[in-house]
Motif scaffolding. Structure first.
Motif, PDB file in Angstrom:
ATOM      1  N   THR A  64       0.867  -1.084  -0.304  1.00  0.00           N
ATOM      2  CA  THR A  64       0.457   0.190   0.124  1.00  0.00           C
ATOM      3  C   THR A  64       1.033   1.167   0.316  1.00  0.00           C
ATOM      4  O   THR A  64       0.833   2.347  -0.677  1.00  0.00           O
ATOM      5  CB  THR A  64      -1.027  -0.082   1.493  1.00  0.00           C
ATOM      6  N   ASN A 110       0.913   3.790  -3.004  1.00  0.00           N
ATOM      7  CA  ASN A 110       0.536   5.301  -3.004  1.00  0.00           C
ATOM      8  C   ASN A 110       1.659   6.493  -3.380  1.00  0.00           C
ATOM      9  O   ASN A 110       1.209   7.226  -4.307  1.00  0.00           O
ATOM     10  CB  ASN A 110      -0.084   6.074  -1.649  1.00  0.00           C
ATOM     11  N   THR A 169      -0.575   9.293  -5.761  1.00  0.00           N
ATOM     12  CA  THR A 169      -1.790   9.858  -5.032  1.00  0.00           C
ATOM     13  C   THR A 169      -2.056   8.987  -3.104  1.00  0.00           C
ATOM     14  O   THR A 169      -0.708   8.315  -2.117  1.00  0.00           O
ATOM     15  CB  THR A 169      -2.736   8.784  -5.060  1.00  0.00           C
ATOM     16  N   ASN A 170      -3.073   9.130  -2.568  1.00  0.00           N
ATOM     17  CA  ASN A 170      -3.301   8.128  -1.363  1.00  0.00           C
ATOM     18  C   ASN A 170      -4.812   7.483  -1.710  1.00  0.00           C
ATOM     19  O   ASN A 170      -5.330   7.075  -0.361  1.00  0.00           O
ATOM     20  CB  ASN A 170      -3.883   9.440  -0.483  1.00  0.00           C
ATOM     21  N   TYR A 202      -5.157   3.978  -2.429  1.00  0.00           N
ATOM     22  CA  TYR A 202      -5.004   3.215  -1.923  1.00  0.00           C
ATOM     23  C   TYR A 202      -4.900   3.306  -0.340  1.00  0.00           C
ATOM     24  O   TYR A 202      -4.286   3.307   0.812  1.00  0.00           O
ATOM     25  CB  TYR A 202      -3.377   2.594  -2.282  1.00  0.00           C
ATOM     26  N   ARG A 203      -5.138   1.638   0.063  1.00  0.00           N
ATOM     27  CA  ARG A 203      -5.878   0.906   1.569  1.00  0.00           C
ATOM     28  C   ARG A 203      -5.113   0.026   1.872  1.00  0.00           C
ATOM     29  O   ARG A 203      -5.734  -0.496   1.382  1.00  0.00           O
ATOM     30  CB  ARG A 203      -7.197   1.463   2.030  1.00  0.00           C
ATOM     31  N   SER A 231      -3.816  -4.572  -0.916  1.00  0.00           N
ATOM     32  CA  SER A 231      -4.402  -2.934  -1.268  1.00  0.00           C
ATOM     33  C   SER A 231      -4.833  -2.814  -2.280  1.00  0.00           C
ATOM     34  O   SER A 231      -4.922  -3.025  -3.343  1.00  0.00           O
ATOM     35  CB  SER A 231      -2.679  -2.732  -1.225  1.00  0.00           C
TER      36      SER A 231
END
Length: 229
Positions: free
Chosen positions: A117, A121, A126-127, A129-130, A228
């Motif tokens: 993850t 990112n 970016t942000n 993915y979690r 992810s």
């Protein structure tokens, strides 16, 4: 948990995915936090009917992403290879050795989905993915629903998914895939509103390196690990 080869785990079956799972992508993940089943249920009951209808009509029932297949270049590079394939869906072409350095991969493997993850990112800037964990020996129905929704959400936005799996699972053609100590795979497509997923596997160099699997089986394959998306 290190991604090393180890013991065999039997495949575990569960109940079919509910058709409401795709809607959960907008309800459960809107805040960017991991919502438990009670929170998800409360959010679902509070959502206006027109919002649910709009989400259904806007979600394609099937989608596959273009990607660059790569077999893992060493026996412990499954995470760099899976991450490379997931990143290629959004046009980021990075070598396995470079990704291994970013992931902290060693001969013992790659620690967890938190590492994939972080790197996904970092590379995409970016942000998006979690990390989602599926603790315990099998996935519960709401975790299967959440995986289905996460896959639809990610692939719908053009991002491949990376999953850390463990044990043995069977694809829709009956093929067995066994990684008793752990393995990383990429998910690059789905059908039937996310009930089937297309897996790109760096340990499957024959053909295009992909196979289809039900999301139920994938969720149970991920159990004790995470993904992810």
């Amino acid at each position: 948990m290190k991604n090393t080869f180890g013991r065999w785990l039997p495949a575990i079956t569960s109940t079919p995915l509910r058709k409401s799972a795709v809607l959960a992508a907008g309800l459960v993940f809107a805040s960017g936090a991991v919502a438990g089943p009670a929170t998800a249920a409360a959010a679902a009951s509070a959502a206006p009917a027109k919002t649910a209808a709009a989400a259904t009509s806007a979600t394609p029932k099937a989608k596959q992403l273009n990607f660059r297949y790569r077999a893992q270049s060493t026996y412990y590079f499954c995470a760099p290879a899976a991450t490379s394939m997931a990143l290629s869906t959004s046009g980021h072409l990075i070598s396995q050795p470079k990704l291994a350095a970013l992931l902290g991969t060693t001969e013992n493997g790659t620690d967890s989905a938190y590492e994939t993850t972080r790197v996904l990112n970092q590379v995409t800037g970016t942000n998006f993915y979690r990390t989602r964990e599926i603790p315990g020996g099998y996935a519960r129905p709401w975790q299967m629903d959440r995986l289905q929704a996460d896959v639809v959400r990610a692939i719908g936005h053009g991002y491949g998914v990376v999953a850390n799996v463990k044990g043995t699972a069977y694809d829709t053609a009956g093929g067995m895939h066994s990684f008793e100590g752990g393995h990383y795979i990429a998910v690059v497509g789905y059908q039937d509103e996310g009930r089937l997923v297309r897996i790109a596997d760096s340990a499957e160099p024959n053909g295009d390196g992909t196979y289809w699997m039900t999301t139920i089986k994938l969720a149970n394959w991920i159990a004790e690990r995470g993904y992810s998306a």
